[in-house]
Design a protein around this motif. Structure first.
Motif, PDB file in Angstrom:
ATOM      1  N   LEU A 220       0.665  -1.603  10.635  1.00  0.00           N
ATOM      2  CA  LEU A 220       0.683  -1.141   9.247  1.00  0.00           C
ATOM      3  C   LEU A 220      -0.537  -0.276   8.941  1.00  0.00           C
ATOM      4  O   LEU A 220      -0.421   0.760   8.271  1.00  0.00           O
ATOM      5  CB  LEU A 220       0.740  -2.338   8.301  1.00  0.00           C
ATOM      6  CG  LEU A 220       2.110  -3.027   8.205  1.00  0.00           C
ATOM      7  CD1 LEU A 220       1.985  -4.390   7.541  1.00  0.00           C
ATOM      8  CD2 LEU A 220       3.108  -2.145   7.454  1.00  0.00           C
ATOM      9  N   LEU A 221      -1.702  -0.672   9.439  1.00  0.00           N
ATOM     10  CA  LEU A 221      -2.896   0.138   9.224  1.00  0.00           C
ATOM     11  C   LEU A 221      -2.796   1.476   9.949  1.00  0.00           C
ATOM     12  O   LEU A 221      -3.270   2.502   9.445  1.00  0.00           O
ATOM     13  CB  LEU A 221      -4.139  -0.629   9.687  1.00  0.00           C
ATOM     14  CG  LEU A 221      -4.530  -1.830   8.815  1.00  0.00           C
ATOM     15  CD1 LEU A 221      -5.679  -2.610   9.461  1.00  0.00           C
ATOM     16  CD2 LEU A 221      -4.917  -1.386   7.406  1.00  0.00           C
TER      17      LEU A 221
ATOM     18  N   LEU B 131      -7.584   2.523   0.984  1.00  0.00           N
ATOM     19  CA  LEU B 131      -6.549   1.535   0.708  1.00  0.00           C
ATOM     20  C   LEU B 131      -6.811   0.950  -0.671  1.00  0.00           C
ATOM     21  O   LEU B 131      -7.937   0.552  -0.980  1.00  0.00           O
ATOM     22  CB  LEU B 131      -6.573   0.401   1.739  1.00  0.00           C
ATOM     23  CG  LEU B 131      -6.049   0.664   3.143  1.00  0.00           C
ATOM     24  CD1 LEU B 131      -6.102  -0.636   3.950  1.00  0.00           C
ATOM     25  CD2 LEU B 131      -4.641   1.215   3.117  1.00  0.00           C
ATOM     26  N   HIS B 132      -5.788   0.906  -1.491  1.00  0.00           N
ATOM     27  CA  HIS B 132      -5.872   0.221  -2.773  1.00  0.00           C
ATOM     28  C   HIS B 132      -5.085  -1.086  -2.646  1.00  0.00           C
ATOM     29  O   HIS B 132      -3.980  -1.092  -2.099  1.00  0.00           O
ATOM     30  CB  HIS B 132      -5.289   1.078  -3.887  1.00  0.00           C
ATOM     31  CG  HIS B 132      -5.974   2.393  -4.060  1.00  0.00           C
ATOM     32  ND1 HIS B 132      -7.333   2.513  -4.234  1.00  0.00           N
ATOM     33  CD2 HIS B 132      -5.488   3.666  -4.088  1.00  0.00           C
ATOM     34  CE1 HIS B 132      -7.661   3.776  -4.361  1.00  0.00           C
ATOM     35  NE2 HIS B 132      -6.553   4.494  -4.271  1.00  0.00           N
ATOM     36  N   TYR B 133      -5.622  -2.171  -3.164  1.00  0.00           N
ATOM     37  CA  TYR B 133      -4.928  -3.453  -3.072  1.00  0.00           C
ATOM     38  C   TYR B 133      -4.872  -4.128  -4.430  1.00  0.00           C
ATOM     39  O   TYR B 133      -5.696  -3.890  -5.325  1.00  0.00           O
ATOM     40  CB  TYR B 133      -5.585  -4.369  -2.042  1.00  0.00           C
ATOM     41  CG  TYR B 133      -6.992  -4.798  -2.379  1.00  0.00           C
ATOM     42  CD1 TYR B 133      -7.231  -5.947  -3.143  1.00  0.00           C
ATOM     43  CD2 TYR B 133      -8.094  -4.068  -1.936  1.00  0.00           C
ATOM     44  CE1 TYR B 133      -8.522  -6.341  -3.452  1.00  0.00           C
ATOM     45  CE2 TYR B 133      -9.382  -4.449  -2.244  1.00  0.00           C
ATOM     46  CZ  TYR B 133      -9.597  -5.583  -3.001  1.00  0.00           C
ATOM     47  OH  TYR B 133     -10.864  -5.963  -3.315  1.00  0.00           O
ATOM     48  N   SER B 134      -3.874  -4.980  -4.571  1.00  0.00           N
ATOM     49  CA  SER B 134      -3.670  -5.716  -5.818  1.00  0.00           C
ATOM     50  C   SER B 134      -3.003  -7.034  -5.492  1.00  0.00           C
ATOM     51  O   SER B 134      -2.091  -7.082  -4.667  1.00  0.00           O
ATOM     52  CB  SER B 134      -2.809  -4.866  -6.761  1.00  0.00           C
ATOM     53  OG  SER B 134      -2.099  -5.613  -7.663  1.00  0.00           O
ATOM     54  N   GLU B 135      -3.478  -8.127  -6.110  1.00  0.00           N
ATOM     55  CA  GLU B 135      -2.841  -9.423  -5.906  1.00  0.00           C
ATOM     56  C   GLU B 135      -2.628 -10.089  -7.269  1.00  0.00           C
ATOM     57  O   GLU B 135      -3.479  -9.987  -8.159  1.00  0.00           O
ATOM     58  CB  GLU B 135      -3.632 -10.298  -4.936  1.00  0.00           C
ATOM     59  CG  GLU B 135      -5.006 -10.718  -5.382  1.00  0.00           C
ATOM     60  CD  GLU B 135      -4.977 -11.978  -6.231  1.00  0.00           C
ATOM     61  OE1 GLU B 135      -4.017 -12.755  -6.122  1.00  0.00           O
ATOM     62  OE2 GLU B 135      -5.919 -12.168  -7.024  1.00  0.00           O
TER      63      GLU B 135
ATOM     64  N   LEU C 142     -10.311   3.241   4.393  1.00  0.00           N
ATOM     65  CA  LEU C 142      -9.263   2.941   5.362  1.00  0.00           C
ATOM     66  C   LEU C 142      -9.802   2.819   6.778  1.00  0.00           C
ATOM     67  O   LEU C 142      -9.418   1.914   7.530  1.00  0.00           O
ATOM     68  CB  LEU C 142      -8.174   4.018   5.292  1.00  0.00           C
ATOM     69  CG  LEU C 142      -6.966   3.861   6.203  1.00  0.00           C
ATOM     70  CD1 LEU C 142      -6.316   2.495   6.037  1.00  0.00           C
ATOM     71  CD2 LEU C 142      -5.946   4.960   5.918  1.00  0.00           C
ATOM     72  N   ASN C 143     -10.692   3.693   7.164  1.00  0.00           N
ATOM     73  CA  ASN C 143     -11.203   3.682   8.538  1.00  0.00           C
ATOM     74  C   ASN C 143     -12.043   2.454   8.848  1.00  0.00           C
ATOM     75  O   ASN C 143     -12.267   2.130  10.016  1.00  0.00           O
ATOM     76  CB  ASN C 143     -12.025   4.948   8.804  1.00  0.00           C
ATOM     77  CG  ASN C 143     -11.166   6.189   8.910  1.00  0.00           C
ATOM     78  OD1 ASN C 143      -9.970   6.105   9.187  1.00  0.00           O
ATOM     79  ND2 ASN C 143     -11.769   7.351   8.675  1.00  0.00           N
TER      80      ASN C 143
ATOM     81  N   THR D  42      -1.885   3.362  -0.022  1.00  0.00           N
ATOM     82  CA  THR D  42      -2.890   4.370   0.293  1.00  0.00           C
ATOM     83  C   THR D  42      -3.191   5.203  -0.950  1.00  0.00           C
ATOM     84  O   THR D  42      -2.404   5.250  -1.894  1.00  0.00           O
ATOM     85  CB  THR D  42      -2.390   5.299   1.409  1.00  0.00           C
ATOM     86  OG1 THR D  42      -1.089   5.805   1.058  1.00  0.00           O
ATOM     87  CG2 THR D  42      -2.283   4.552   2.720  1.00  0.00           C
ATOM     88  N   ASN D  43      -4.338   5.892  -0.922  1.00  0.00           N
ATOM     89  CA  ASN D  43      -4.720   6.693  -2.083  1.00  0.00           C
ATOM     90  C   ASN D  43      -3.766   7.866  -2.324  1.00  0.00           C
ATOM     91  O   ASN D  43      -3.641   8.341  -3.453  1.00  0.00           O
ATOM     92  CB  ASN D  43      -6.154   7.208  -1.922  1.00  0.00           C
ATOM     93  CG  ASN D  43      -6.344   8.047  -0.661  1.00  0.00           C
ATOM     94  OD1 ASN D  43      -6.223   7.526   0.440  1.00  0.00           O
ATOM     95  ND2 ASN D  43      -6.669   9.325  -0.818  1.00  0.00           N
TER      96      ASN D  43
END
Length: 252
Positions: A129-130, A141-145, A156-157, A176-177
């Motif tokens: 996935l990465l 990478l943007h994340y939300s929980e 990302l890197n 991703t952005n």
């Protein structure tokens, strides 16, 4: 992008953001630990629930295909295996639970072979996935929980699979952005929803050697339950981890 709360009344494609054109339900591989691993854990503490940590899986485990487990346990389809898993963890009410399928799974599951990760994306999928997230020059990478309503961004890197594991112990949305791709884990599920801005998601699934359900306009989040018309046209793509040869199965 915020976490998406999917319902069972509409298809998956009808509920995802408009900027995404396709979706796939990625099946989390089963977890095979080295021979004797389970017994060694029992010797240390016979009363403790045994399941490998993310680090132990990354360092010592092998992924096992759903198709392999189906064959070994006498299950006829991915839908039957999903029903067996969900029944085993008590995630289905009595109207949908299939104790017969759960028995077939649990009585034939080999020692040192464990259920896939539930609630969170399998660590076996995270490297791939990465890699996909790195397509098309994405940098963040943007994340939300949804449980604690937290969100953030990561370079990302710099992100390793174990870092994704640490972001949340359950549901998590990662994108991703440039909003080209996203993936989302789901509560009481042994699957991850993968979204793409492009329509060639089946090609990505094949390239990454993932087992997945390619969503069409009749695919619901409870894909493993027969719909009222008795027909599902979703394609299930089973890709061997050793050979890039797809097997299309229609008997979900």
């Amino acid at each position: 992008m915020d976490y998406i709360m999917l319902d069972t009344q509409s298809t998956i494609l009808d509920q995802i953001p408009d900027n995404f054109s396709s979706a796939a339900i990625l099946l989390h591989p089963f977890v095979e630990m080295p021979s004797g691993w389970t017994q060694s854990k029992k010797n240390q503490n016979p009363y403790k629930h045994i399941y490998p940590t993310d680090e132990e899986i990354l360092n010592n485990a092998k992924p096992v295909l759903w198709k392999t487990v189906m064959d070994e346990c006498g299950l006829a389809s991915f839908a039957e295996l999903e029903l067996a898993l969900l029944t085993s963890i008590g995630a289905l009410n009595e109207d949908y639970a299939r104790l017969d399928l759960a028995d077939s799974l649990n009585l034939n599951l080999k020692e040192d072979l464990y259920f896939p990760d539930e609630d969170k994306t399998s660590v076996f999928l995270l490297n791939g996935l990465l890699e996909v997230m790195n397509f098309n020059e994405a940098t963040l990478l943007h994340y939300s929980e949804p449980i604690f309503d937290t969100s953030g961004s990561l370079k990302l890197n710099d992100v390793k699979p174990i870092k994704i594991c640490e972001l949340s112990s359950a549901e998590l949305m990662v994108t991703t952005n440039n909003m080209e791709y996203a993936f989302m884990s789901m509560y009481d599920a042994f699957n991850t929803l993968f979204l793409s801005k492009q329509k060639n998601i089946d090609e990505i699934v094949g390239k990454m050697n993932w087992e997945a359900i390619i969503c069409d306009h009749q695919t619901y989040i409870d894909w493993f339950l027969q719909k009222s018309n008795g027909i599902s046209y979703s394609k299930i793509r089973c890709i061997s981890l050793n050979r890039n040869v797809p097997l299309i199965l229609l008997n979900m």
